[in-house]
Design a protein around this motif. Structure first.
Motif, PDB file in Angstrom:
ATOM      1  N   PHE A   1       0.889  -1.328   0.077  1.00 38.26           N
ATOM      2  CA  PHE A   1       0.055  -0.050  -0.016  1.00 38.26           C
ATOM      3  C   PHE A   1       0.737   1.268   0.002  1.00 38.26           C
ATOM      4  O   PHE A   1       0.286   2.426  -0.042  1.00 38.26           O
ATOM      5  CB  PHE A   1      -0.976  -0.045   1.223  1.00 38.26           C
TER       6      PHE A   1
ATOM      7  N   ASP B   1      -0.137   5.072   1.644  1.00 37.38           N
ATOM      8  CA  ASP B   1      -1.586   4.982   1.929  1.00 37.38           C
ATOM      9  C   ASP B   1      -1.615   4.600   3.278  1.00 37.38           C
ATOM     10  O   ASP B   1      -2.029   3.230   3.686  1.00 37.38           O
ATOM     11  CB  ASP B   1      -2.405   4.122   1.046  1.00 37.38           C
TER      12      ASP B   1
ATOM     13  N   ASN C   1      -4.996   2.536   4.623  1.00 38.15           N
ATOM     14  CA  ASN C   1      -4.929   1.146   4.187  1.00 38.15           C
ATOM     15  C   ASN C   1      -3.867   0.363   4.991  1.00 38.15           C
ATOM     16  O   ASN C   1      -4.015  -0.655   5.368  1.00 38.15           O
ATOM     17  CB  ASN C   1      -4.928   0.883   2.744  1.00 38.15           C
TER      18      ASN C   1
ATOM     19  N   THR D   1       4.659   5.210   7.907  1.00 35.20           N
ATOM     20  CA  THR D   1       3.631   5.579   7.151  1.00 35.20           C
ATOM     21  C   THR D   1       3.070   6.953   7.393  1.00 35.20           C
ATOM     22  O   THR D   1       2.536   7.829   6.928  1.00 35.20           O
ATOM     23  CB  THR D   1       2.595   4.377   6.478  1.00 35.20           C
TER      24      THR D   1
END
Length: 120
Positions: free
Chosen positions: A38, A41, A44, A75
């Motif tokens: 992913f 993102d 997600n 992330t």
């Protein structure tokens, strides 16, 4: 991302339908690969991480490892520093309980770097 998630869910279904055959059991590395798929993102990535946390509730062998937390935290650092800190606190909490997890110095460096550029 979505294709990797599809195959993870398929593997989980097969694992459950095959009476939890050990050869089909998704491991942290399986979830980590899907999280990496992913990319940036964060939502997600977190959703996949939460699937791993849910699996952990019924099978202690299926638990996040240091890399799982690292992927998730790095992330979120790019998107929402407060969310990254929330997950870092969870990692530190688990580390203090002697789970074998470790907090890598680069996680702190990433958060400090992001915080230094944050507008308060």
């Amino acid at each position: 991302g979505p294709r990797a998630l599809y195959w993870l869910n398929r593997l989980r279904q097969e694992y459950e339908s095959q009476y939890q055959a050990p050869t089909l059991k998704p491991q942290a590395d399986t979830y980590n690969a899907v999280m990496k798929a992913f990319g940036d993102d964060a939502k997600n990535v977190e959703d996949v991480f939460i699937l791993l946390l849910q699996a952990e509730k019924t099978d202690a062998d299926q638990c996040p490892n240091t890399e799982s937390f690292s992927i998730l935290i790095h992330t979120w650092i790019k998107v929402d520093l407060s969310r990254a800190l929330m997950w870092l606190e969870e990692l530190i909490s688990r580390e203090s309980r002697g789970t074998g997890l470790t907090t890598a110095p680069d996680m702190f460096q990433g958060i400090l770097k992001a915080a230094s550029g944050a507008v308060v």
